[in-house]
Design an enzyme around this catalytic site. Structure first.
Site, mmCIF file in Angstrom:
data_model
loop_
_atom_site.group_PDB
_atom_site.id
_atom_site.type_symbol
_atom_site.label_atom_id
_atom_site.label_comp_id
_atom_site.label_asym_id
_atom_site.label_seq_id
_atom_site.Cartn_x
_atom_site.Cartn_y
_atom_site.Cartn_z
ATOM 1 N N CYS A 2 -79.500 -13.912 2.438
ATOM 2 C CA CYS A 2 -80.672 -13.090 2.715
ATOM 3 C C CYS A 2 -81.655 -13.856 3.603
ATOM 4 C CB CYS A 2 -81.436 -12.659 1.466
ATOM 5 S SG CYS A 2 -80.452 -11.716 0.327
ATOM 6 N N ARG A 27 -77.915 -14.741 8.066
ATOM 7 C CA ARG A 27 -78.060 -15.110 6.653
ATOM 8 C C ARG A 27 -77.582 -14.017 5.694
ATOM 9 N NH1 ARG A 27 -81.514 -19.408 5.822
ATOM 10 N NH2 ARG A 27 -81.851 -18.712 3.705
ATOM 11 N N TRP A 76 -77.931 -10.100 1.830
ATOM 12 C CA TRP A 76 -76.568 -10.454 1.419
ATOM 13 C C TRP A 76 -76.541 -10.178 -0.077
ATOM 14 C CZ3 TRP A 76 -73.997 -13.849 -1.889
ATOM 15 C CH2 TRP A 76 -72.645 -14.075 -1.596
ATOM 16 N N ASN A 102 -85.346 -13.690 -1.382
ATOM 17 C CA ASN A 102 -84.069 -14.381 -1.191
ATOM 18 C C ASN A 102 -83.861 -15.231 -2.430
ATOM 19 O OD1 ASN A 102 -81.914 -15.965 -0.277
ATOM 20 N ND2 ASN A 102 -83.259 -17.371 0.810
ATOM 21 N N GLY A 103 -82.754 -15.016 -3.140
ATOM 22 C CA GLY A 103 -82.508 -15.800 -4.356
ATOM 23 C C GLY A 103 -82.079 -14.896 -5.492
ATOM 24 N N GLU A 484 -59.832 -27.507 8.163
ATOM 25 C CA GLU A 484 -60.874 -26.821 8.914
ATOM 26 C C GLU A 484 -60.266 -25.683 9.756
ATOM 27 O OE1 GLU A 484 -63.896 -26.701 8.668
ATOM 28 O OE2 GLU A 484 -64.619 -25.868 10.566
ATOM 29 N N LYS A 488 -61.393 -21.843 9.261
ATOM 30 C CA LYS A 488 -61.962 -21.058 10.368
ATOM 31 C C LYS A 488 -61.135 -19.791 10.590
ATOM 32 C CE LYS A 488 -65.575 -22.796 11.499
ATOM 33 N NZ LYS A 488 -65.627 -23.482 10.287
ATOM 34 N N GLU A 491 -61.671 -17.219 7.695
ATOM 35 C CA GLU A 491 -63.007 -16.615 7.588
ATOM 36 C C GLU A 491 -63.330 -15.705 8.763
ATOM 37 O OE1 GLU A 491 -66.537 -19.144 7.703
ATOM 38 O OE2 GLU A 491 -65.447 -20.622 8.868
ATOM 39 N N HIS A 507 -42.586 -30.659 -1.247
ATOM 40 C CA HIS A 507 -42.788 -30.587 -2.700
ATOM 41 C C HIS A 507 -43.038 -29.161 -3.184
ATOM 42 C CE1 HIS A 507 -42.636 -34.901 -2.972
ATOM 43 N NE2 HIS A 507 -43.509 -34.975 -1.980
ATOM 44 N N LYS A 606 -74.683 -17.417 6.152
ATOM 45 C CA LYS A 606 -74.765 -18.762 6.728
ATOM 46 C C LYS A 606 -75.202 -19.807 5.699
ATOM 47 C CE LYS A 606 -74.807 -21.572 10.303
ATOM 48 N NZ LYS A 606 -73.472 -22.008 10.737
HETATM 49 C C1 F6R Z 1 -67.580 -22.336 7.366
HETATM 50 C C2 F6R Z 1 -68.942 -22.594 6.948
HETATM 51 C C3 F6R Z 1 -69.195 -22.936 5.525
HETATM 52 C C4 F6R Z 1 -70.295 -24.006 5.421
HETATM 53 C C5 F6R Z 1 -70.646 -24.221 3.946
HETATM 54 C C6 F6R Z 1 -71.635 -25.346 3.768
HETATM 55 O O1 F6R Z 1 -67.519 -22.043 8.723
HETATM 56 O O2 F6R Z 1 -69.849 -22.505 7.733
HETATM 57 O O3 F6R Z 1 -68.034 -23.348 4.892
HETATM 58 O O4 F6R Z 1 -69.839 -25.176 6.009
HETATM 59 O O5 F6R Z 1 -71.183 -23.040 3.423
HETATM 60 O O6 F6R Z 1 -72.809 -25.102 4.468
HETATM 61 P P1 F6R Z 1 -73.833 -26.260 4.759
HETATM 62 O O7 F6R Z 1 -73.200 -27.199 5.717
HETATM 63 O O8 F6R Z 1 -75.021 -25.565 5.361
HETATM 64 O O9 F6R Z 1 -74.141 -26.909 3.460
#
Ligand code: F6R
Length: 611
Positions: A2, A27, A76, A102-103, A484, A488, A491, A507, A606
């Site tokens: 949010c 967000r 969100w 937010n929260g 990673e 990526k 997601e 294994h 985010k």
């Molecule tokens: C993936 C992504 C998330 C963040 C995770 C941690 O693309 O962006 O996996 O890396 O939510 O976020 P931060 O780095 O802000 O703690």
């Protein structure tokens, strides 16, 4: 999770709020709304879906041009499905208060029951509607809005960043923070409050980061802070922010993600500037002043930031000479880790607001060990809570999927490894000089290679997009990058992908290999290639198609199952910085090919400020 924005000033509030919401949409983006104090009423405009739906609604509404104060929210969902009723702002029953939040208010059920007993009606499933009615209730006995706001918040358990609009003070906005970010922007004849300063960067770069348990009141003319518990006024020191508004815009790229991938050469230069002198062979990290050489390292983070830790751990051990364990913050926070005085806990977070990482910081802080925050966002909770801070200086990262932040984290962790390696005598001066020169040249290599990587990736990305399942394989540091790559891809494109340490295939997972199961293998020339080549052969022998990220001359050893994607040449020890954008562009192109929303993938946000 949010985004909230509030405005009090000389401009019509609605366009300022909408612009702020556009910048905060990363967000949360399942519904949005704004509330304006207009003509003796608080008017709310809300719509489910992306911001465009709210824009349509606003353009159809008569909008007096002089509404100078208002609040906005992009959601969100945590309580209740994403629909118009659950969208924020929420109005109290008497329509004299509007609140964005937010929260999560953990005890909202008890509060709701009490308020229902007092005759309040609830229309949404949200905890926020409970809180705004509690403010209405408290106002009955409080001398002013500030006291009512605080009295209500003192009954709320959980996390909140809030902005409140009151009908009897239509120019003012009240805000409070507890375990969720909030920043005040100070302008000329106008003031702002937002979850993230990018929301008002176009108007001011003078900011106050609210502390935990602080409450703010802004009007067009002034800003005052107080302690939530005592109501005692608090002094503040405003800070000037270097980020400019261009860095939070797309700058001609189709998506923020693409722009952020292409910003990585600049991110590398920024991470090294002022820290290394390749001619002199010297490296300085003034942020570590006063810290004695740790005996052990513990890295704690989530998601992509966790992958940064996984990638760096072998370097911190080999170059730095310090044993290093890496943990997922959501697990670490519920263990009772044994952390000695000589162990340094490094918490990595782009946003500095990830709830699990902040909880891990609290756990670490309960031990005698020092803590170091590695984060991108200035003034964030991690930056303020950790004993030592290194800013990764990647600039605002808007795309929900993290890209350039990881590059900056890898750069800083490499510097840490070199710093401790040189301090501990494991990296002698001549070797350090050579490595620093290689490191300094990396940004140019990346800059030259990115356009061709972006061209070559397209047919490979189509293959990935059309696959039902994908394994990403790697060994050593490349296993972290394989993680990673898989993260990526899933997601962004929603294609199922998993990463395995290549040696683990035999294994169990190799049972899945079949002609319709794609494997993407990271096989750069890094000393592990002979081993991973064998693993690639094993997959190929079972008819599994493979995309191999490697060097051309090795291709001869493979059959037609293996498509080679050539890694641009770069100095030994630094290949990860080139592999990373290859993997990022692979998922970017796969998602674009499938027509997915690259910058705002479904179900994600985010900053993950909830557990
Ligand atoms: C993936 C992504 C998330 C963040 C995770 C941690 O693309 O962006 O996996 O890396 O939510 O976020 P931060 O780095 O802000 O703690």
């Amino acid at each position: 999770m949010c985004g909230i924005i509030a405005y009090a000033g000389h401009r019509p509030a609605a366009p300022v709020l909408m612009e702020g919401l556009r910048r905060l949409e990363y967000r949360g983006y399942d519904s949005a709304g704004i509330a304006l104090a207009q003509m003796k009423n608080i008017n709310c405009f809300k719509a489910p879906g992306k911001l465009a739906a709210l824009e349509d609604k606003l353009s159809a509404a008569p909008m007096p041009p002089l509404a100078g104060s208002g609040i906005g929210h992009t959601r969100w969902a945590t309580h209740g499905v994403p629909n118009e009723t659950n969208a924020h702002p929420h109005l109290s029953n008497n329509r004299r208060f509007a609140l964005v939040h937010n929260g999560i208010i953990e005890n909202y059920r008890e509060l709701k029951e009490r308020l229902t007993g007092l005759g309040y009606a609830f229309y949404s499933d949200t905890d926020t509607e409970v809180l705004v009615n509690l403010i209405e209730e408290e106002r009955k006995n409080a001398p002013d809005n500030l006291t009512a706001f605080c009295n209500a918040l003192l009954q709320a358990e959980g996390a909140f960043a809030l902005a409140l609009l009151c009908l009897d003070e239509p120019e003012a906005i009240y805000a409070a923070r507890q375990n969720a970010p909030l920043v005040v922007g100070l302008g000329q004849g106008e003031n702002f409050i937002a979850s993230d300063l990018t929301a008002f960067l176009a108007y001011t770069r003078t900011v106050i980061f609210l502390e935990e348990g602080e409450i703010a009141r802004i009007s067009p003319r002034d800003c005052a802070l107080a302690d939530l518990r005592t109501l005692a006024p608090k002094d503040y020191a405003a800070q000037h922010i270097e980020w400019d508004v261009q860095s939070a815009q797309k700058g001609g790229y189709k998506h923020f993600m693409l722009k952020e991938i292409f910003e990585q050469p600049a991110v590398l230069r920024g991470a090294l500037a002022g820290r290394i002198n390749p001619d002199a062979g010297t490296l300085r990290l003034p942020e570590l002043e006063g810290l004695s050489r740790p005996v052990r390292l513990r890295i704690v983070a989530c998601g992509t930031s966790y992958n940064a830790g996984l990638w760096a751990a072998p370097l911190l051990e080999q170059w730095g000479g310090i044993p290093c364990a890496v943990e997922i913050a959501s697990e670490f926070r519920y263990r009772k880790p044994i952390l000695g005085r000589d162990e340094l806990v490094i918490l990595i977070s782009q946003s500095g607001e990830t709830a699990d990482t902040l909880a891990a910081l609290k756990v670490a802080a309960g031990n005698p060990c020092p803590t170091l925050g590695l984060c991108n966002v200035m003034g964030s909770s991690l930056a303020r809570g950790a004993e030592l801070v290194i800013y990764t200086q990647a600039g605002p990262e808007i795309s929900v999927a993290s890209t350039k932040a990881l590059c900056s984290q890898m750069a800083l962790l490499t510097l840490l490894a070199l710093h401790w390696g040189s301090e501990g005598g494991l990296v002698p001066p001549e070797r350090l000089k050579g490595l620093l020169a290689d490191f300094a040249g990396l940004a140019d290599i990346l800059e030259k290679s990115l356009p061709s990587i972006a061209m070559e990736v397209k047919p490979l990305a189509e293959r990935a997009a059309n696959a039902r399942n994908i394994f990403f394989l790697g060994r050593g540091q490349n296993f972290a990058l394989a993680q990673e790559g898989a993260l990526k891809l899933k997601e962004l494109s929603y294609v199922h992908a998993e990463a395995y340490a290549a040696g683990e295939m035999k294994h169990g997972p190799i049972a899945l290999i079949a002609p319709d199961f794609l494997t993407i293998a990271l096989a750069p020339p890094d000393g592990h290639e002979a081993k991973i080549f064998s693993n690639i052969q094993e997959v190929a022998a079972r008819g599994g198609p493979i995309i191999m990220l490697g060097r051309p001359d090795k291709n001869a050893r493979f059959g037609r199952e293996v498509a080679l994607w050539s890694i641009p040449s770069c100095p030994e020890g630094f290949t990860g910085f080139v592999l990373l954008p290859m993997l990022q562009l692979l998922s970017y192109e796969a998602a674009s090919y499938l027509g997915k929303d690259v910058d705002q993938p479904r179900n994600l946000a985010k900053s993950v400020t909830v557990e």
